[in-house]
Design an enzyme around this catalytic site. Structure first.
Site, short mmCIF file in Angstrom:
data_model
loop_
_atom_site.label_atom_id
_atom_site.label_comp_id
_atom_site.label_asym_id
_atom_site.label_seq_id
_atom_site.Cartn_x
_atom_site.Cartn_y
_atom_site.Cartn_z
N CYS B 51 0.84 -1.20 0.00
CA CYS B 51 0.00 0.00 0.00
C CYS B 51 0.87 1.24 0.00
O CYS B 51 2.09 1.16 0.05
CB CYS B 51 -0.94 0.00 1.20
N CYS B 54 3.25 1.56 2.81
CA CYS B 54 4.42 0.67 2.71
C CYS B 54 5.51 1.36 1.91
O CYS B 54 6.69 1.29 2.25
CB CYS B 54 4.05 -0.63 2.02
N ASP B 455 3.50 -32.11 3.01
CA ASP B 455 4.75 -32.34 3.73
C ASP B 455 4.55 -31.79 5.13
O ASP B 455 3.68 -30.96 5.36
CB ASP B 455 5.88 -31.61 2.99
N ASP B 635 8.07 -27.95 0.95
CA ASP B 635 9.01 -26.84 0.97
C ASP B 635 10.46 -27.27 0.87
O ASP B 635 11.32 -26.46 0.55
CB ASP B 635 8.84 -26.04 2.26
N ASP B 639 11.31 -32.65 -0.84
CA ASP B 639 9.99 -32.62 -1.50
C ASP B 639 10.12 -32.29 -2.98
O ASP B 639 9.15 -32.41 -3.71
CB ASP B 639 9.10 -31.55 -0.87
#
Lengths: 69, 736
Positions: B51, B54, B455, B635, B639
């Site tokens: 925004c 920010c 996972d 992650d 995996d």
């Protein structure tokens, strides 16, 4: 119908004006961050004085940037 | 200079949605500094910026650093570019941004600058602008013709239209001509062949007609066709560019350097230059770049990204380490046994490449539509040409006119917009919810999912341990433990220190803090030796699960037990997925008790523990062979192969770079709940795409008889074309 001689060039000229404006916006990278520009207009940060030129946006970077700082 | 109050967060320095520093920041911050040539711009990705406040917070906060010349946030790309005097490194800026309340990840400027300006996108946009200008002007002239201009006026207007339209088609139509030629050379007739044919034929016939005083000229249709199709092409390019830049950002995140020990000292070398036999130094907090055997030093190793084990393992001389693990406490010297192509990392990368090849064969909806459409259109137009040639007794001009009209009317304006418009709308929605769609066909695949494989470590959990129930410990123990824990970079110690300070305790005055890598930390308190660390080192019995022990003098040791914290939204996601009727499987490389505990907590019936990367991939592939459409959420490096083998995959941004590169969608926030949104929006998007195809088919079915019967006028073509394109776009925008 003689007025066409005037109107057709005028309408084409106006169109070309729009096209030139569009090419200018493209050249000055105004489509790089549409979301950010939309948000920036809300900020009052540069209300009192203009923002310094942005070397990132205004490529190529000016060589005298060192001095201005 | 106050940030302007916004709906999201009035007065707060950062938006509330911008969560504080996550484990990812810790992990990325731990990387070795990347070389930044003096004055070279630094790019950081700031996924939480969203925004006006920010922008102000980040730019002002960064500009306060004396070394920073300018900082500019690009909100569309969630990226900040920092121009500085050459003394800054991305790693030095991450804590600064963390203090401002944002997570930041370093990006490799070199990889980015190749795509940063996006010349292809700008080129398309320019052609689009030219086509738009031409369309507007030709349309103005055409209105006069449609409303009854005749004779010399009509011919004049046709000729002016032609003078605008022919250069425009020649310029703006180039992307189609080029891709049609490229397709023809390889013997394939894609969507671009009928498009190019229609453009060329329409312009040519119209020019001939205008010069000979004919009644119908299709210049307006040709230009409009160019504009609408370029619009679709541009949207398509934007989504693809976003996907590609996401992939490149991910590649840029990996900092592939190692510290090699030579007789002369240390040198920093790219990881690919390592050869077996090299000795490398691994600092605490660094990722291990190659497989090897520890020669010197003691430490603890976080294997969670590679194997899914949540418990740190001990590393002493002789231990075998693998690439992708993280060194936690002490510096290590490693003799490289396998690097580059032979390392365990690359073996997994090979598995990934294999799986991705299989997935690349997925034919998208648009491909299938084009395959059915192209031959049909050519046959229709050619058939019309032959029939009219025969019927009119060899009137070439009439037959060619009708064939051109057929091609124009059936031309896939709406078809060209049907998918890009929906994908753009859906990707935009998902981006706002914190999901980055990397693959163009990910939405279609996501919509077909019926099985979800999850996972554990780092995906359903945050991968950061949290101490369990500290209130049962004596205040004195806690204060001593806090003093000791604050002196260590070990994740358990840091989590403990955070949790104890949250309870309001102050550290006890402990002196002479020394860290014993691989064991723990010790010091003196009121004349007594105090130790915090591994159970065996402190002198306590072995603990069940993750734990650290404290011993004050000769008092009995105190054990702090840890559990991995659930990721926010994990429980909600599991419930929501089950409510959707998807079958869930939890597959983890961690030990059975931890997995069973989590499965029970979340209510997942089907779980597997101790799975190797190959096991995971095989599990996913087996499900696929049984006809299941698997969504894999993971992650870690372990995996990665499974992520690539799955029908579609999602990984959190805190995951390993390789995992994010292998998955189709990246979750930029911590919360898991957007995954459910992704499934819902993907389902909607595919429904919209099908509706769009049906709509454009309907328009064709209505308009083609007119064209074949020779009743098509330029007005009819213009109306059919713009109405169908508009409905298709509006239908795409209905996505919520």
């Amino acid at each position: 119908m003689a007025v066409l001689v005037l109107l057709v060039p005028v309408s084409l000229g106006l169109g070309l004006l729009g096209l030139a404006a569009f090419l200018w916006t493209l050249r000055t990278r105004q489509y790089d961050d549409p979301e950010g520009d939309a948000a920036r207009i809300l900020s009052d940060r540069w209300d009192d004085r203009p923002a310094p030129p942005d070397p990132v946006r205004d490529t190529p970077p000016a060589p005298d940037e060192e001095k201005r700082r | 200079m106050t940030p302007i109050p916004t709906a999201e967060g009035a007065g707060s320095p950062a938006c509330p949605a911008c969560s504080p520093v996550a484990p990812l920041a810790r992990r990325t911050a731990a990387r070795r500094p990347a070389d930044a040539a003096p004055g070279e711009d630094i790019f950081l990705s700031v996924p939480d910026a969203h925004c006006a406040a920010c922008i102000a917070t980040l730019e002002e906060g960064l500009s306060r650093l004396p070394a920073v010349r300018t900082a500019r946030v690009n909100l569309s790309l969630r990226r900040v570019r920092i121009r500085h005097d050459g003394s800054l490194t991305p790693e030095a800026l991450i804590p600064v941004i963390a203090r401002l309340g944002y997570r930041a990840h370093p990006l490799d400027a070199e990889t980015l600058s190749q795509t940063g300006t996006d010349p292809v996108g700008r080129d398309l946009l320019m052609r689009l602008g030219v086509a738009f200008f031409a369309m507007m002007n030709v349309m103005l002239l055409s209105v006069a013709v449609w409303s009854g201009a005749s004779d010399a006026t009509r011919d004049l207007f046709h000729l002016i239209s032609g003078a605008i339209a022919i250069p425009t088609v020649a310029f703006s139509g180039q992307p189609f001509f080029r891709s049609a030629l490229a397709g023809l050379r390889r013997g394939r007739i894609g969507m671009d062949v009928p498009i190019s044919l229609a453009l060329v034929l329409a312009s040519g016939i119209s020019l001939y007609e205008s010069l000979n005083g004919g009644r119908h000229a299709y210049f307006d249709a040709a230009v409009m066709l160019t504009f609408f199709l370029l619009g679709g092409r541009y949207l398509d390019h934007r989504t693809r560019a976003a996907a590609r830049s996401a992939a490149q950002e991910l590649a840029a995140l990996e900092v592939p350097r190692a510290l090699r020990l030579t007789p002369a000292g240390q040198e920093t070398v790219p990881v690919r230059d390592l050869v077996p036999g090299d000795r490398i130094r691994i600092l605490p907090g660094a990722r291990i770049p190659a497989d090897g055997i520890v020669e010197d030093g003691e430490s603890e190793i976080d294997r969670s990204l590679r194997t899914g084990e949540s418990l740190p393992a001990r590393a002493t001389p002789g231990s075998v380490l693998g690439a992708g693990e993280t060194n936690l406490t002490g510096p290590l010297t490693l003799r490289v046994t396998a690097a580059g192509r032979d390392s365990s990392l690359s073996r997994i990368a090979a598995l990934v490449a294999l799986a991705e090849e299989a997935r690349g064969r997925h034919a998208s909806l648009a491909d299938r539509a084009a395959r059915a459409y192209s031959p049909l259109v050519h046959l229709l137009a050619f058939g019309a040409f032959l029939v009219w040639l025969q019927k009119s007794g060899g009137d070439l001009r009439l037959a060619a006119n009708i064939a051109a009209a057929t091609l124009i009317i059936t031309c896939p304006c709406a078809l060209g917009l049907a998918v890009p418009a929906v994908v753009t709308a859906a990707s935009g929605h998902l981006f706002r919810r914190g999901l980055l769609v990397k693959s163009a066909t990910a939405l279609e695949r996501l919509a077909e999912v019926d099985t979800v494989v999850l996972d554990k470590t780092g995906t359903l959990t945050l991968g950061t341990p949290e101490p369990l129930d500290l209130s049962c410990h004596a205040a004195e123990d806690l204060q001593v433990a806090l003093a000791l824990a604050q002196g260590s970079a070990h994740p358990l110690a840091q989590a403990l220190a955070r949790a104890i300070s949250r309870l309001g305790h102050r550290p006890a005055p402990v002196t002479g803090l020394t860290e014993r890598p691989g064991h723990g930390i010790e010091g003196r308190w009121q004349g007594l030796p105090v130790r915090l660390g591994r159970a065996d080192w402190v002198g306590a019995g072995p603990a069940a699960g993750t734990a650290t022990c404290l011993r004050i003098g000769d008092r009995p040791p105190v054990t702090f037990a840890f559990a991995d914290a659930l990721r926010p939204g994990a429980a909600g996601l599991v419930t929501a997925l089950q409510a959707r009727g998807l079958s869930l499987h939890l597959v983890s490389g961690d030990a059975a008790p931890a997995v069973a505990d989590l499965a029970a907590r979340l209510g997942i019936g089907d779980w597997i523990a101790g799975a190797s990367p190959e096991d995971k991939a095989a599990f996913v592939r087996a499900l696929g062979q049984r006809g299941r459409r698997v969504l894999m959420l993971g992650d870690g490096l372990n995996d990665t192969a499974a992520l690539a083998a799955a029908h579609v995959s999602i990984s959190p941004a805190s995951g390993l770079d390789a995992a994010r590169a292998a998955s189709d969608v990246v979750l930029t926030g911590q919360d898991l709940s957007p995954v459910e949104d992704a499934l819902r929006i993907a389902g909607q998007a595919v429904r919209r795409m099908r509706q769009n195809f049906a709509l454009s088919a309907l328009y064709n079915i209505l308009a083609v008889p007119f064209a074949l019967a020779g009743l098509a006028t330029p007005l009819l073509a213009a109306v059919a074309m713009s109405v169908s394109s508009l409905t298709v776009t509006l239908n795409a925008l209905r996505l919520r």
